[in-house]
Design an enzyme around this catalytic site. Sequence first.
Site, PDB file in Angstrom:
ATOM      1  N   LYS A 132      27.868  62.142  45.628  1.00 15.88           N
ATOM      2  CA  LYS A 132      27.088  61.803  44.143  1.00 15.88           C
ATOM      3  C   LYS A 132      27.432  62.339  42.390  1.00 15.88           C
ATOM      4  O   LYS A 132      27.901  64.231  43.524  1.00 15.88           O
ATOM      5  CB  LYS A 132      25.967  61.808  43.878  1.00 15.88           C
ATOM      6  CG  LYS A 132      25.575  60.617  43.126  1.00 15.88           C
ATOM      7  CD  LYS A 132      24.956  59.188  43.669  1.00 15.88           C
ATOM      8  CE  LYS A 132      25.060  57.986  43.118  1.00 15.88           C
ATOM      9  NZ  LYS A 132      25.078  56.893  43.174  1.00 15.88           N
ATOM     10  N   ASP A 172      27.841  53.741  38.603  1.00 22.36           N
ATOM     11  CA  ASP A 172      26.604  54.233  38.563  1.00 22.36           C
ATOM     12  C   ASP A 172      25.838  53.854  37.702  1.00 22.36           C
ATOM     13  O   ASP A 172      26.597  53.256  36.831  1.00 22.36           O
ATOM     14  CB  ASP A 172      25.759  55.851  39.474  1.00 22.36           C
ATOM     15  CG  ASP A 172      24.568  55.565  39.941  1.00 22.36           C
ATOM     16  OD1 ASP A 172      24.481  55.196  41.087  1.00 22.36           O
ATOM     17  OD2 ASP A 172      24.068  55.902  39.128  1.00 22.36           O
TER      18      ASP A 172
END
Length: 450
Positions: A132, A172
Site C-alpha cells: 500500500k 485508492d
Amino acid sequence: MTDRDPELENVDSFMEWLCERHPGETEFHQAVRAVATNVLDIAQENGTYRKHRVLQRLTEPDRTISFRVAWEDDEGHLNINRGYRVQLSNVIGPYKGGLRFDPAVNQSVLKFLAFEQLFKNSLTGLNLGAGKGGADFDPKERSDAEIMRFCQSFMTELSRHIGQLTDVPAGDIGVGTREIGYLFGQYRRLKNRFAGVLTGKMVGMGGSKLRIEATGYGAVYFLREMLAAAGLSIEGQRIAVSGAGNVATHAALKAETLGATVVTLSNRVGTLRKQDGFKMGDIRTIMKSYPSECTLDALAGETGAEWLDGKKPWSTECDVAMPCATQNEIDEDEAKALADGGCSFVVEGANMPLTDAAHALLRQRSVCIAPGKAANAGGVTVSGFEMAQNRSGQIWTEEQLDMRLRETMSDIYRRCCEFGQTDDGIDYSRGADRAGFERVAGALAGSGFM
C-alpha cells in the site's frame, strides 16, 4: 521446537510485543489485533507455523519506503509532501495494493491497509502479494495541472521500487483514473517502456473494463450471498450507504438494479437521504456531478433527497448498512443506532470502517458483518484480471469480467463460511481471517526463514 511461543500465549501478549516494535501506530495495531484474535490459535498450535514465526513475520513489512515529493503549484510556489510505499509481503505474488492521496496518510494508516490487503488478496485465490502506498497530498481544490505535476514528481521516485513482476500499485482514495493516467505517463517517460505496472488505467491505456465498478459491485454480490444464506432476497432491502465515491455509488447502482432501496449517500460534511430510495438516474447524476461540478448538498433538489447537514447515515432506518467511506467511520453509538434501527447486515465496502467497540456491539446484537477484506475484494480481483490481460495482450469483455467477478466473490463467500463455522453459526470475519491466513502462512513457512 516444541515449546509454546510466549508471544502467542494470548492476544494481549502478542499485542504487547507488537506495540513495542511499532509504537504509536494505532490503526495498524487495530488491524493486527482483529486478525490475531481470529488466527492466534492456528499460529501457536501448528508447529511449522510456530517454528517459522509466521504471524510475527507477517506483521513486519518486507520494507517501508518513504520519500520527499517536491512539486510546483500554479502560483510558482514549491510544495513538499511525503510519499510512501509499504511492501508488506510478496510471498504469494508481486506486491499489490492501492495508492492513497489524502492529508491523513501516514505510515500507520498504510501499514494497516497493507496488512488488510494481504488477507484480501489471499482470499481472491490470485497470485497477489500485498502493499500500500500514497502521500499526504490533498488533490481536492487543486487544478489538473497541479495534480499532474504532483503525480509526475511522486512517480519519479516510486518508479525505482515498482515493476510488472515486482509491485503493481492501483488507485485508492484521491487516486482515480486521472491520477493513474498521470502516474503511468510519467512511468513510461522514465523507463521508455509500456508495461502493466499500474492497474486502474483507462481502457485505452491497457486498463480493464469494469475496474471502476468492481469494488462496489463485488460488495453487493457478497451481500446477495449472505442474504440468500438467510433465506432472503436483496429485492426490497433498505440499504444505507456511506460515501459518494466510486465504491459507494457503484454499490448503490448495482443494489438498485437488483431491486434494493438505497436510502443514503454521504460525504464528510453530511448525508443525502431519500426515504423512497435513489433511482438509477439519481445515482448517475451524483456520479457525474460530484465532486467535480458541485457539492453533494447541492444535489438534494435535483435528486429529490433531503440534506442532513453534519449527519452520518447511520440514524436512518435500514436493513443493511454499507459503510463505503473510510476507516473507523462507525463508532459504538452509531452501531447502536444501526441495530436499534433494524439493521441486520453490515457489508464493509471500506477497509476497517468499524471501531472495535462498534464491531463488538453489532456482534452482540446478532448483526451479520461482512469484513472488508472479503466484501470489498472485487476491486483487487479485477485489478488481478487487468494484470493478466496486460501480460497476455488480451482484452476481456465486460460480460466476461462480470461473470468472473461474481464467481470470485462466491468463492470468497464459500471460504468465509468454511473457515468461519462456530457454535453460533457463521462468523464471516473469523472465516475471512483464517482462510486468508492459512494460504499466506503455508507459503511463508514453505519459503524458509528469509
